[in-house]
Enzyme design. Structure first.
Site, mmCIF file in Angstrom:
data_model
loop_
_atom_site.group_PDB
_atom_site.id
_atom_site.type_symbol
_atom_site.label_atom_id
_atom_site.label_comp_id
_atom_site.label_asym_id
_atom_site.label_seq_id
_atom_site.Cartn_x
_atom_site.Cartn_y
_atom_site.Cartn_z
ATOM 1 C CE LYS A 13 -3.820 -2.170 2.586
ATOM 2 N NZ LYS A 13 -4.592 -2.062 3.848
ATOM 3 C CE1 TYR A 53 -9.117 -2.935 0.717
ATOM 4 C CE2 TYR A 53 -8.480 -0.885 -0.347
ATOM 5 C CZ TYR A 53 -8.157 -2.000 0.408
ATOM 6 O OH TYR A 53 -6.863 -2.182 0.855
ATOM 7 N NE ARG A 89 -6.205 -12.431 5.037
ATOM 8 C CZ ARG A 89 -6.864 -11.267 5.099
ATOM 9 N NH1 ARG A 89 -6.815 -10.404 4.086
ATOM 10 N NH2 ARG A 89 -7.544 -10.948 6.159
ATOM 11 C CG ASN A 116 -3.279 -2.571 7.298
ATOM 12 O OD1 ASN A 116 -3.140 -2.114 6.163
ATOM 13 N ND2 ASN A 116 -4.374 -3.198 7.686
ATOM 14 C CG HIS A 119 -5.262 -6.098 -0.344
ATOM 15 N ND1 HIS A 119 -6.473 -6.129 0.292
ATOM 16 C CD2 HIS A 119 -5.347 -6.961 -1.392
ATOM 17 C CE1 HIS A 119 -7.273 -6.982 -0.360
ATOM 18 N NE2 HIS A 119 -6.607 -7.490 -1.383
ATOM 19 C CD GLU A 130 -8.801 -9.001 -3.631
ATOM 20 O OE1 GLU A 130 -9.607 -8.700 -2.733
ATOM 21 O OE2 GLU A 130 -7.639 -9.394 -3.381
HETATM 22 N N1 UDP Z 1 -9.492 -0.713 7.767
HETATM 23 C C1 UDP Z 1 -9.519 0.459 8.497
HETATM 24 N N2 UDP Z 1 -10.262 0.500 9.654
HETATM 25 C C2 UDP Z 1 -10.960 -0.578 10.102
HETATM 26 C C3 UDP Z 1 -10.915 -1.763 9.350
HETATM 27 C C4 UDP Z 1 -10.170 -1.799 8.187
HETATM 28 O O1 UDP Z 1 -8.883 1.449 8.137
HETATM 29 O O2 UDP Z 1 -11.606 -0.481 11.167
HETATM 30 C C5 UDP Z 1 -8.694 -0.752 6.534
HETATM 31 C C6 UDP Z 1 -7.370 -1.469 6.731
HETATM 32 O O3 UDP Z 1 -6.372 -0.767 6.004
HETATM 33 C C7 UDP Z 1 -7.619 -2.830 6.142
HETATM 34 C C8 UDP Z 1 -8.589 -2.495 5.008
HETATM 35 O O4 UDP Z 1 -9.409 -1.461 5.549
HETATM 36 O O5 UDP Z 1 -6.428 -3.441 5.681
HETATM 37 C C9 UDP Z 1 -9.465 -3.644 4.551
HETATM 38 O O6 UDP Z 1 -10.078 -4.240 5.673
HETATM 39 P P1 UDP Z 1 -10.119 -5.825 5.830
HETATM 40 O O7 UDP Z 1 -11.041 -6.132 6.967
HETATM 41 O O8 UDP Z 1 -10.405 -6.441 4.517
HETATM 42 O O9 UDP Z 1 -8.632 -6.167 6.320
HETATM 43 P P2 UDP Z 1 -7.433 -6.939 5.592
HETATM 44 O O10 UDP Z 1 -8.060 -7.965 4.692
HETATM 45 O O11 UDP Z 1 -6.638 -5.906 4.847
HETATM 46 O O12 UDP Z 1 -6.645 -7.547 6.708
HETATM 47 MG MG MG Z 2 -9.539 -7.795 3.262
#
Ligand code: UDP
Ligand code: MG
Length: 154
Positions: A13, A53, A89, A116, A119, A130
């Site tokens: 990211k 997203y 993951r 974080n 992705h 994706e």
């Molecule tokens: N995110 C955020 N606040 C939240 C939850 C998610 O900013 O409370 C952002 C975070 O960057 C995350 C992305 O949204 O990586 C997508 O969320 P997801 O639950 O899909 O997490 P991931 O699959 O990236 O672990």
């Molecule tokens: Mg996700």
């Protein structure tokens, strides 16, 4: 694709590129034994971000997430390997870096949920969608690596 192998989409990211961690993140995935089969540096536009997203479109963090992911380039990659969706993951760690295990990318290098670093697709179905969103068929390369016989049991 080799037997039992699957592909997953990974994005470094904007925070990862800005912090100069793209190489480190790629190394973690290479060291794990995964094979890079596609990559491109891309400045995502709003429509790509919203499509990527889509599952989060009703969440309160959605507008901020779209703004963030379109704020600066990302490194998009497809990685191939045994159980690659689950393996990536696990290597990436929990969404909230404060809860991510040490040894994971997020657990070692990040602290805030909105910053974080990475992705990764969360299922083989989303991985398929994706990868199609970011890459055309000709951008995904098939090749063999001699080292694989020392990484993957035949
Ligand atoms: N995110 C955020 N606040 C939240 C939850 C998610 O900013 O409370 C952002 C975070 O960057 C995350 C992305 O949204 O990586 C997508 O969320 P997801 O639950 O899909 O997490 P991931 O699959 O990236 O672990
Ligand atoms: Mg996700």
């Amino acid at each position: 694709m080799s037997q039992n192998a699957e592909r997953t989409l990974v994005l470094v990211k904007p925070d990862g590129l800005q912090r100069g961690l793209a190489g480190t993140i790629m190394s973690r995935l290479e060291n794990r034994g995964l094979k890079l089969v596609a990559s491109k540096l891309i400045h995502m536009d709003e429509s790509l971000a919203e499509a990527h997203y889509m599952a989060h479109k009703d969440k309160p963090f959605f507008p901020g997430l779209v703004k963030f992911i379109t704020s600066s380039p990302v490194l998009a990659m497809a990685w191939e390997g045994k159980d690659s969706v689950r393996v990536v993951r696990n290597t990436m760690g929990a969404t909230d870096p404060t809860k991510a295990d040490p040894g994971t990318i997020r657990g070692d290098m990040a602290i805030d949920i909105g910053l974080n670093l990475v992705h990764a697709s969360d299922s083989t179905d989303t991985a398929h969608q994706e990868i199609q969103l970011f890459f055309s068929k000709t951008e995904i390369l098939e090749y063999t690596r001699d080292i694989d016989r020392w990484i993957i049991e035949s």
